[in-house]
Design a protein around this motif. Structure first.
Motif, PDB file in Angstrom:
ATOM      1  N   TYR A  50      65.825  72.185  78.808  1.00  0.00           N
ATOM      2  CA  TYR A  50      65.798  70.900  79.480  1.00  0.00           C
ATOM      3  C   TYR A  50      66.282  69.849  78.491  1.00  0.00           C
ATOM      4  O   TYR A  50      65.736  69.806  77.389  1.00  0.00           O
ATOM      5  N   PRO A  51      67.318  69.108  78.808  1.00  0.00           N
ATOM      6  CA  PRO A  51      68.055  69.011  80.070  1.00  0.00           C
ATOM      7  C   PRO A  51      69.120  70.099  80.247  1.00  0.00           C
ATOM      8  O   PRO A  51      69.600  70.304  81.349  1.00  0.00           O
ATOM      9  N   THR A  52      69.515  70.782  79.164  1.00  0.00           N
ATOM     10  CA  THR A  52      70.418  71.918  79.272  1.00  0.00           C
ATOM     11  C   THR A  52      69.936  72.915  78.222  1.00  0.00           C
ATOM     12  O   THR A  52      68.928  72.666  77.558  1.00  0.00           O
ATOM     13  N   VAL A  66      74.185  66.127  75.608  1.00  0.00           N
ATOM     14  CA  VAL A  66      73.361  66.446  76.777  1.00  0.00           C
ATOM     15  C   VAL A  66      73.669  65.513  77.953  1.00  0.00           C
ATOM     16  O   VAL A  66      72.936  65.477  78.935  1.00  0.00           O
ATOM     17  N   ARG A  75      76.121  63.782  81.081  1.00  0.00           N
ATOM     18  CA  ARG A  75      76.933  64.297  82.176  1.00  0.00           C
ATOM     19  C   ARG A  75      78.193  63.465  82.392  1.00  0.00           C
ATOM     20  O   ARG A  75      78.794  63.504  83.450  1.00  0.00           O
ATOM     21  N   GLN A  77      77.993  68.128  81.732  1.00  0.00           N
ATOM     22  CA  GLN A  77      76.980  68.410  80.709  1.00  0.00           C
ATOM     23  C   GLN A  77      77.256  69.796  80.120  1.00  0.00           C
ATOM     24  O   GLN A  77      77.337  70.774  80.854  1.00  0.00           O
ATOM     25  N   GLY A 134      62.134  60.006  83.020  1.00  0.00           N
ATOM     26  CA  GLY A 134      62.961  59.279  82.059  1.00  0.00           C
ATOM     27  C   GLY A 134      62.117  58.349  81.184  1.00  0.00           C
ATOM     28  O   GLY A 134      62.349  58.234  79.986  1.00  0.00           O
ATOM     29  N   ALA A 139      69.234  62.992  71.643  1.00  0.00           N
ATOM     30  CA  ALA A 139      69.325  63.772  72.885  1.00  0.00           C
ATOM     31  C   ALA A 139      68.364  63.213  73.939  1.00  0.00           C
ATOM     32  O   ALA A 139      68.672  63.192  75.134  1.00  0.00           O
ATOM     33  N   MET A 140      67.221  62.717  73.480  1.00  0.00           N
ATOM     34  CA  MET A 140      66.246  62.155  74.424  1.00  0.00           C
ATOM     35  C   MET A 140      66.780  60.865  75.041  1.00  0.00           C
ATOM     36  O   MET A 140      66.594  60.612  76.240  1.00  0.00           O
ATOM     37  N   THR A 197      69.187  61.763  77.673  1.00  0.00           N
ATOM     38  CA  THR A 197      68.474  62.353  78.812  1.00  0.00           C
ATOM     39  C   THR A 197      67.813  61.239  79.623  1.00  0.00           C
ATOM     40  O   THR A 197      67.897  61.207  80.846  1.00  0.00           O
ATOM     41  N   GLN A 203      69.896  58.921  82.121  1.00  0.00           N
ATOM     42  CA  GLN A 203      70.252  59.285  83.496  1.00  0.00           C
ATOM     43  C   GLN A 203      69.595  58.280  84.439  1.00  0.00           C
ATOM     44  O   GLN A 203      70.033  58.081  85.564  1.00  0.00           O
TER      45      GLN A 203
END
Ligand SMILES: [Fe+2]
Length: 392
Positions: free
Chosen positions: A14-16, A157, A159, A180, A223, A259-260, A263, A266
């Motif tokens: 998560y997320p990938t 991470v 999209r 992503q 989020g 990365a957070m 994420t 989004q």
């Protein structure tokens, strides 16, 4: 700080799928093979292309039976021509996948190249507006392994890719959920050599993502949770990473915070990014540095709408409860890591505001700001950020 590991690592989905930890770039061949690649194209920027880490990545792939070519003709703020040239290199070399390896520019360009290898429409037909993502033929997209070498953009991470349209000098967001990368190798050892200023600027970009995502109006409690912890990691670890670049724990926690941030966003961004994009598009100012400069001006401008959220944030960060303590922390952090206080100090002049304010108001990120921001509000914000008047 005791809850933060000294050598952060793990396998996350998560997320990938994220292979996180120092030294894990050694798993690149395995990651490429897992996505069915036999001849990857490694996309990076011209500066990184000269560093040993790229040669080493190509070499471990070659030894594993994966001949890998390098494409590095990418500007710091990538333009459509960079993507077009990358697609041509991909086709000419008979490649079957992309390794997007680098900072935000390389990751964004690599993801956009992978998107475009099998599309019939031009790049900007896929700008993130309305239903444009439905125009993408997903079967025409190449698989991507993302390998970040900075901690800020979080694009590994993300999209989307930010590409500058040279026709109108606007930074445009190209979006498709499958942009992503299917596998990310997040190896904080790759960031050990980053100079203090780049560490600071990219780290402040990570903070701006977490902060703007947290402040934006859209309902997204997942989020919000990620953004809060991302900001806590920045508070505890960015000053350490800037001061002691060889500290692998600090490098690791900043890579996680980055990365957070991506994420969390989004959920949306806001006026920091909307103000920053025209500066970079017109004057090539560093994205993270520009966000860091405008950050406190936007916080003050948004104060009424975010007061309650700042109480929660202050509590988590161990500050006195309330907006003022968060603002003071941001100002102090900027000073600690060497961020100038005004846009004037990074090459943006008062005479440029008239041209930039409509661009900022049009920027997709403006819609996420907790207070509506049109041309008049952007003009006010730019004036304050150029002159150094917080407006408080
Ligand atoms: Fe950003």
């Amino acid at each position: 700080m005791s809850r933060d590991a000294a050598d952060p690592r793990g396998n996350w989905n998560y997320p990938t799928a994220v292979r996180f930890g120092a030294g894990r770039v050694a798993e690149l061949p395995e990651a490429c093979k897992a996505l069915g690649m036999k001849r990857p194209l490694l996309v990076t920027d011209p500066g990184l292309a000269k560093l040993p880490m790229i040669g080493e990545a190509v070499e471990i792939n070659r030894k594993a039976g994966l001949p890998t070519a390098v494409f590095s003709d990418i500007r710091p703020n990538p333009v459509e021509a960079n993507v077009t040239a990358g697609v041509a290199a991909y086709r000419a070399g008979g490649h079957d996948g992309v390794v997007a390896f680098g900072g935000g520019s390389a990751l964004d360009a690599g993801k956009a190249i992978a998107l475009m290898v099998g599309q019939k429409r031009p790049l900007f037909d896929f700008e993130d507006r309305g239903d444009n993502a439905a125009r993408v033929d997903p079967a025409g997209m190449a698989p991507v392994v993302g390998v970040p070498t900075t901690s800020g953009t979080g694009s590994e991470v993300g999209r989307s890719s930010v590409i500058t349209d040279e026709r109108d000098h606007l930074k445009k967001i190209i979006f498709h959920p499958r942009m992503q990368p299917a596998i990310v190798i997040a190896d904080p050892a790759l960031t050990l050599g980053l100079p203090a200023n780049i560490t600071a600027w990219t780290g402040m970009d990570a903070l701006s993502h977490n902060l703007e995502a947290f402040c934006t109006v859209f309902y997204h409690p997942l989020g919000d949770g990620i953004a809060l912890e991302g900001m806590r990691l920045v508070k505890d670890w960015l000053p350490v990473a800037v001061k002691d670049g060889k500290n692998i724990a600090a490098r690791g926690h900043m890579m996680a915070a980055s990365a957070m941030g991506a994420t969390a966003f989004q959920k949306g961004l806001g006026a920091m990014h909307a103000l920053s994009h025209p500066c970079s598009a017109l004057f090539d100012t560093h994205h993270g540095l520009t966000n860091a400069v405008v950050m406190p001006y936007v916080l003050v401008f948004n104060r009424e709408a975010i007061e309650e959220k700042m109480i929660a944030l202050a509590r988590l960060l161990g500050l006195a409860p309330g907006f003022q303590a968060v603002l003071d922390w941001v100002l102090e952090l900027r000073r600690t890591v060497g961020i100038p206080h005004t846009l004037a100090e990074i090459g943006v002049a008062a005479k440029d505001i008239e041209r930039m304010a409509p661009m900022a108001a049009l920027d997709l990120c403006a819609g996420g700001n907790p207070v509506p921001v049109g041309v008049a509000e952007m003009t006010t914000l730019y004036r304050r950020a150029v002159s150094g008047d917080l407006g408080a």
